[in-house]
Design a protein around this motif. Structure first.
Motif, PDB file in Angstrom:
ATOM      1  N   GLY A 195      -9.060   5.589  -3.411  1.00 52.40           N
ATOM      2  CA  GLY A 195      -9.631   6.609  -4.290  1.00 52.40           C
ATOM      3  C   GLY A 195     -10.235   6.004  -5.547  1.00 52.40           C
ATOM      4  N   GLU A 205       1.925  14.134  -0.833  1.00 52.39           N
ATOM      5  CA  GLU A 205       0.864  13.132  -0.861  1.00 52.39           C
ATOM      6  C   GLU A 205       1.409  11.742  -0.549  1.00 52.39           C
ATOM      7  N   VAL A 207      -0.166   7.213   3.165  1.00 53.28           N
ATOM      8  CA  VAL A 207      -1.131   8.303   3.074  1.00 53.28           C
ATOM      9  C   VAL A 207      -0.659   9.452   3.931  1.00 53.28           C
ATOM     10  N   ASN A 249     -10.006  18.147   0.616  1.00 49.89           N
ATOM     11  CA  ASN A 249     -10.812  16.956   0.335  1.00 49.89           C
ATOM     12  C   ASN A 249     -12.289  17.056   0.704  1.00 49.89           C
ATOM     13  N   ASP A 293       0.850  -1.193   0.000  1.00 48.79           N
ATOM     14  CA  ASP A 293       0.000   0.000   0.000  1.00 48.79           C
ATOM     15  C   ASP A 293       0.881   1.236   0.000  1.00 48.79           C
ATOM     16  N   ARG A 302      -5.155   5.779  -5.447  1.00 47.12           N
ATOM     17  CA  ARG A 302      -4.444   5.216  -4.304  1.00 47.12           C
ATOM     18  C   ARG A 302      -5.308   5.312  -3.055  1.00 47.12           C
ATOM     19  N   ASN A 303      -5.016   4.469  -2.104  1.00 49.01           N
ATOM     20  CA  ASN A 303      -5.653   4.557  -0.793  1.00 49.01           C
ATOM     21  C   ASN A 303      -7.174   4.615  -0.873  1.00 49.01           C
ATOM     22  N   SER A 336      -7.222   9.989  -4.003  1.00 50.47           N
ATOM     23  CA  SER A 336      -6.874   9.281  -2.773  1.00 50.47           C
ATOM     24  C   SER A 336      -8.150   8.958  -2.007  1.00 50.47           C
ATOM     25  N   LYS A 337      -7.972   8.639  -0.735  1.00 49.15           N
ATOM     26  CA  LYS A 337      -9.082   8.317   0.153  1.00 49.15           C
ATOM     27  C   LYS A 337     -10.217   9.340   0.048  1.00 49.15           C
ATOM     28  N   ASP A 387      -2.842  12.389   5.214  1.00 49.97           N
ATOM     29  CA  ASP A 387      -4.160  13.007   5.132  1.00 49.97           C
ATOM     30  C   ASP A 387      -4.140  14.482   5.515  1.00 49.97           C
ATOM     31  N   SER A 410      -8.125   0.662  -4.413  1.00 50.81           N
ATOM     32  CA  SER A 410      -8.454   1.801  -5.267  1.00 50.81           C
ATOM     33  C   SER A 410      -8.960   1.306  -6.624  1.00 50.81           C
TER      34      SER A 410
END
Lengths: 465, 259
Positions: free
Chosen positions: A352, A459, A7, A266, A4, A349-350, A320-321, A9, A384
Motif C-alpha cells: 500500500g 485486516e 493479508v 477496495n 511481511d 502494508r502489503n 494495503s494492497k 483480501d 509498502s
C-alpha cells in the motif's frame, strides 16, 4: 525486520443485496441528468440553477495533477442518482426488508439503541430511515437528511449552503454541487449542548453508482455537538466514485466534533472535501479514520476565522494492497490567538501507499497563533511506501508552527519482547499496531473504537510468512 | 519436576560464533547462577534459549523434558513454560501494561481469564512488588525508570508462573530496597515447580537469592561450575584467578551483545 504482515483480501462487509431500486438516471453526466435529479427531488428553481452552474464549472476544470493518479476515471461510467425507496420513514418496521437486513448485518440498531442520540442512514441516494430521540427534538435541534432540510428549512439552508466549500473550490466539489443527494443537515441552536453523538451510516450498494452526499452542519453560538459518520460499501468489480462535500460552520464559542471511520471496499474512489469555518472562541475537531478505498484524497480543513478559534485533526490511514491514500489536514489561521493541532498516524502494508499531505498557514494578521503537527508512519514490510508532504507557512513573527514526523518499522525487539510472553507474531504485531493508533482510537466513542479494533484485527488476520 | 537440558550448544550472531559448546542441566527447584566477564556469552545463552531471531543455533540441542525447544516459536516456548526477564525491556507505546499482561495470561490458558479475577491477581502482585499502582495502566515500559522496568519484569514472571525463568541482569540499576523486593519476588517463586538461570555480576543478589549451582562462562564455554562459594570467590578476587587456574586467556569486553 522483514516479516511481511499477513493479508486478508476478503472484505468483511462485502455482501450485497438484491436490487431494490425504483428509479435511476441514465449512465453518465450531462445537463439532462442534472435536470432529472432536480425534478425527482422537486427542488426549488435556485437549486437547479446552482447545480447547473456547478456542472459547468466541473466540466471546465481539469483533473488535479498532484496526489493520486486520477487519469483513468471515466465520468460516463457512473450512475449519478439512484432513488431506492419512495418515501422516507421513521419506523424501522416499514423499511424495505432487504435494506433492513443490510443494516442489521452492520449491527446498526443495537448501536443506536444503546448509545446514540439520533441516527440517519443513507442507502443509495435517499435517506430511507431517520429517527431521533425525543429529547434532541425538544432542544430544537434539526437533524435531517439534506434533501428534507432544503424543503423544510429553506432559509437556514440557503444562508449557509455553499459558503464554506464553494462549488468553484475544486473539480470534485463542483461535481458534488451538480449531482449532490442526501447527506446530513444539522442545526444546533444557541447554547444547546448535546451529550450523545448524532450519527449517520452511509452505504453504497449499486455497482458504478456515485455517491455524492452533501453534509451541512451549523453549530450556533455556544452550542456543542458530536457527529459520527460511518461508511462501509460492498465489493463490486467496477469502480465506484464517492465525492462528498462536508461544510461546517461553528459560530462564536461553539464546538463541533466530526468523527468518521471510513471502510470503503477496495474499488472505491473517495475524493472528499471537508471544511469547517470556525468563529471566535469556537472549536472544531476532525476525528478522521481511513482504512478502506482504492484511492482516497481527503484533507479535512479548519478555517480559523475568529480570535481564539481552535482547530484539531486526529487521523489514521491504513493502506494495503492496491490502495493509495493521500490524506492529511489543512489549518488556515486568519485571526489572532488561534491554535491548531494535527496528529496523523499512517500505516502502510502489503504494497500500500500512504501519504501525509498537509497545509498549515498562519496569516499576516494572525498574531500570537500556534500550530502543532505530528505525523507518524509505520511501514510493515519492504514493499509498502509512504511520503510526508507538509507545507507550513508562518507570515508573522509572533506565531509559530511545531512539526514532528517519524517513520518506523515494527521492530524485531518489540516483537520478540511480546512473543516471549506468549503472544504469537500476529498477536504481537496487532498489539503494536493498536498501540500505534491508540491516540486516534481513544478519541472515538466506545462502540466505534471497538468496531475499529475489530476491522483492523480482521485486516491483519491470515497466515504469516 | 521438570528438566531444562542444554547439550553442546553452539550459537552465532552475524556469522560470529559466540557460544562454543554449552552443556547445562537445570531442574525445577534449582537456581543456577551464571557469572563471567561481560561479552562472553551469558546474555546470548538466555536469549538463544528463548528464541531471539538474531541468534542462530549452529549445533546442539535444548530440551524441556521431552520437548525439543528448538522446534518451537518464541511464543510456544513461553507457553511451554520458559520466561526471559530482560536486561533492557522494550517500550511499546499505546499498549497498556495491564492489557498486554491480560493478553499474555490468556495466551497461556485454555480459556480467557475473567476481568475481575485478572484485576485481583494484578493488584495483589503490584502491591507485593511495591510498584506504583498506575504502572499497570501506563504504556508498556514507556517512561518507566530502570528499577521500575525490572520490577515490571518480575510482575510479568509472577503472573505467568513459568517452569523456568531466565533472568538477565535483573538486579542492575536497582537500589537496596528495590533489590530486596526483586529478590523476594524470585524467592517466592521458588518451589519444586520452578527453576531459574540468573545472570548477574553481583554477590549482593546471590546473597538474597541463594543459588544451588554457580557457573562461570568464559569465551562461549562454561569453564567452571560449583556452589555458592564460587560467588564469594569472584566477589573477593574477580576473574583473574581463572586465568591462572585454568590457563585460559580471558577476553576483555568485546562488547555487550544485548545492546
Amino acid at each position: 525486520m522483514n516479516k511481511d504482515i499477513p493479508v486478508n483480501d476478503e472484505y468483511e462487509y462485502g455482501f450485497y443485496d438484491e436490487n431494490v431500486d425504483v428509479f435511476k438516471t441514465e449512465k453518465g453526466i450531462n445537463e439532462n441528468v442534472i435536470r432529472e435529479i432536480s425534478k425527482q427531488k422537486k427542488e426549488p428553481e435556485w437549486m437547479l440553477e446552482f447545480r447547473l452552474k456547478a456542472y459547468h464549472h466541473f466540466i471546465n476544470t481539469p483533473m488535479p495533477t498532484w496526489g493520486a493518479d486520477l487519469s483513468d476515471i471515466n465520468f460516463d461510467d457512473f450512475t449519478y442518482y439512484i432513488k431506492s425507496t419512495k418515501e422516507q420513514t421513521s419506523d424501522w418496521q416499514e423499511v424495505d426488508t432487504t435494506i433492513k437486513d443490510t443494516f442489521d448485518k452492520l449491527g446498526l440498531l443495537e448501536a443506536e439503541k444503546e448509545h446514540l442520540g439520533g441516527i440517519s442512514t443513507q442507502y443509495e441516494s435517499e435517506v430511507v430511515y431517520h429517527n431521533m430521540l425525543k429529547e434532541v427534538v425538544e432542544k430544537g435541534v434539526i437533524f435531517l437528511d439534506t434533501d428534507s432540510a432544503l424543503r423544510e428549512h429553506p432559509e437556514l439552508f440557503k444562508k449557509f449552503f455553499n459558503t464554506v466549500v464553494s462549488y468553484t473550490d475544486n473539480k470534485f466539489a463542483a461535481l458534488n454541487g451538480a449531482v449532490w443527494s442526501g447527506g446530513s443537515f444539522i442545526y444546533v441552536p444557541k447554547g444547546v449542548k448535546l451529550d450523545k453523538p448524532l450519527q449517520s451510516y452511509f452505504r453504497i450498494n449499486s455497482e458504478e453508482m456515485g455517491q455524492f452526499e452533501r453534509t451541512l452542519i451549523i453549530v450556533d453560538e455556544g452550542a456543542d455537538v458530536h457527529y459520527v459518520e460511518g461508511c462501509t460499501a460492498p465489493v463490486h468489480s467496477k469502480d465506484s466514485l464517492h465525492a462528498a462535500v462536508v461544510e461546517i460552520i461553528v459560530l462564536d464559542g461553539g464546538r463541533c466534533r466530526y468523527s468518521t471511520v471510513q471502510n470503503w471496499s477496495n474499488n472505491i474512489l473517495n475524493l472528499v472535501t471537508k471544511r469547517a469555518l470556525v468563529k471566535a472562541h469556537g472549536s472544531m475537531e476532525w476525528i478522521d479514520g481511513n482504512i478502506g478505498s482504492n484511492i482516497t484524497m481527503k484533507y479535512p480543513a479548519c478555517i480559523l476565522a475568529g480570535e481564539y478559534a481552535k482547530g484539531t485533526t486526529i487521523s489514521i490511514a491504513v493502506a494495503s494492497k492496491n490502495m493509495y491514500l493521500d490524506a492529511g489536514s489543512k489549518m488556515i489561521h486568519l485571526a489572532n490567538n488561534t491554535s491548531s493541532n494535527i496528529v496523523s498516524k499512517s500505516i502502510a502494508r502489503n504494497g500500500g501507499k500512504v501519504n501525509y499531505r498537509g497545509l498549515v498557514s498562519i496569516g499576516e494578521k494572525a498574531f500570537n497563533s500556534k500550530a502543532k503537527v505530528e505525523c507518524d508512519t509505520l511501514i510493515l514490510d519492504d514493499i509498502s511506501t509512504s511520503d510526508t508532504i507538509p507545507n507550513n507557512i508562518v507570515k508573522n513573527n509572533k506565531s509559530y508552527i511545531e512539526h514532528e514526523a517519524t517513520v518506523s518499522k515494527v521492530s524485531e525487539e518489540q516483537l520478540f519482547y511480546l512473543e516471549s510472553r506468549g503472544l504469537t507474531t500476529e498477536q504481537a504485531t496487532e498489539m503494536i499496531i493498536m498501540g500505534f493508533i491508540e491516540p486516534f482510537t481513544r478519541e472515538l466513542p466506545m462502540e466505534y473504537a471497538v468496531e475499529l479494533n475489530q476491522l483492523i484485527k480482521m485486516e491483519m488476520e491470515g497466515a504469516i510468512g | 519436576m521438570s528438566t531444562l537440558k542444554i547439550t553442546d550448544l553452539h550459537v552465532s550472531v552475524e556469522n560470529k560464533m559466540i557460544l562454543k559448546g554449552i552443556n547445562l542441566e537445570v531442574k525445577t527447584s534449582e537456581i543456577h547462577a551464571l557469572m563471567g566477564p561481560n561479552g562472553n556469552g551469558k546474555s546470548t545463552l538466555l536469549s538463544a534459549i528463548m528464541g531471539h531471531p538474531k541468534y542462530k543455533i549452529e549445533k546442539g540441542s535444548i530440551y524441556l523434558d521431552d520437548i525439543n525447544i528448538l522446534d518451537l516459536s518464541v511464543d510456544e516456548r513461553s507457553k511451554a513454560g520458559l520466561f526471559l526477564g530482560m536486561q533492557y525491556p522494550t517500550e511499546v507505546s499505546g499498549v497498556t501494561n495491564a492489557d498486554f499482561l491480560r493478553a499474555a495470561m490468556n495466551a497461556h490458558s485454555d480459556k480467557p481469564i475473567s476481568l475481575f479475577k485478572f484485576i485481583k491477581q494484578l493488584d495483589s502482585e503490584v502491591e507485593k512488588l511495591k510498584m506504583k499502582p498506575d504502572l499497570a495502566h501506563r504504556y508498556l515500559n514507556e517512561g518507566f525508570s530502570g528499577g521500575e522496568k525490572k520490577r515490571n519484569e518480575m510482575l510479568h514472571m509472577n503472573l505467568l508462573k513459568p517452569k523456568f525463568a531466565l533472568l538477565d541482569e535483573i538486579d542492575s540499576g536497582l537500589d537496596v530496597d528495590a533489590l530486596q523486593i526483586v529478590s523476594d519476588a524470585i524467592n517466592e517463586m521458588r518451589s519444586d515447580k520452578f527453576g531459574a538461570i540468573i545472570v548477574s555480576h553481583y554477590e549482593r543478589l546471590f546473597d538474597l537469592v541463594k543459588p544451588t549451582h554457580v557457573h562461570i562462562l568464559v569465551d562461549g564455554k562454561i569453564v567452571k561450575s560449583g556452589g555458592y562459594e564460587l560467588v564469594k570467590k569472584i566477589d573477593n578476587e574477580g576473574y583473574d584467578w581463572i586465568r591462572e587456574e585454568l590457563h585460559i586467556d580471558l577476553k576483555e569486553e568485546v562488547g555487550n551483545y544485548d545492546k
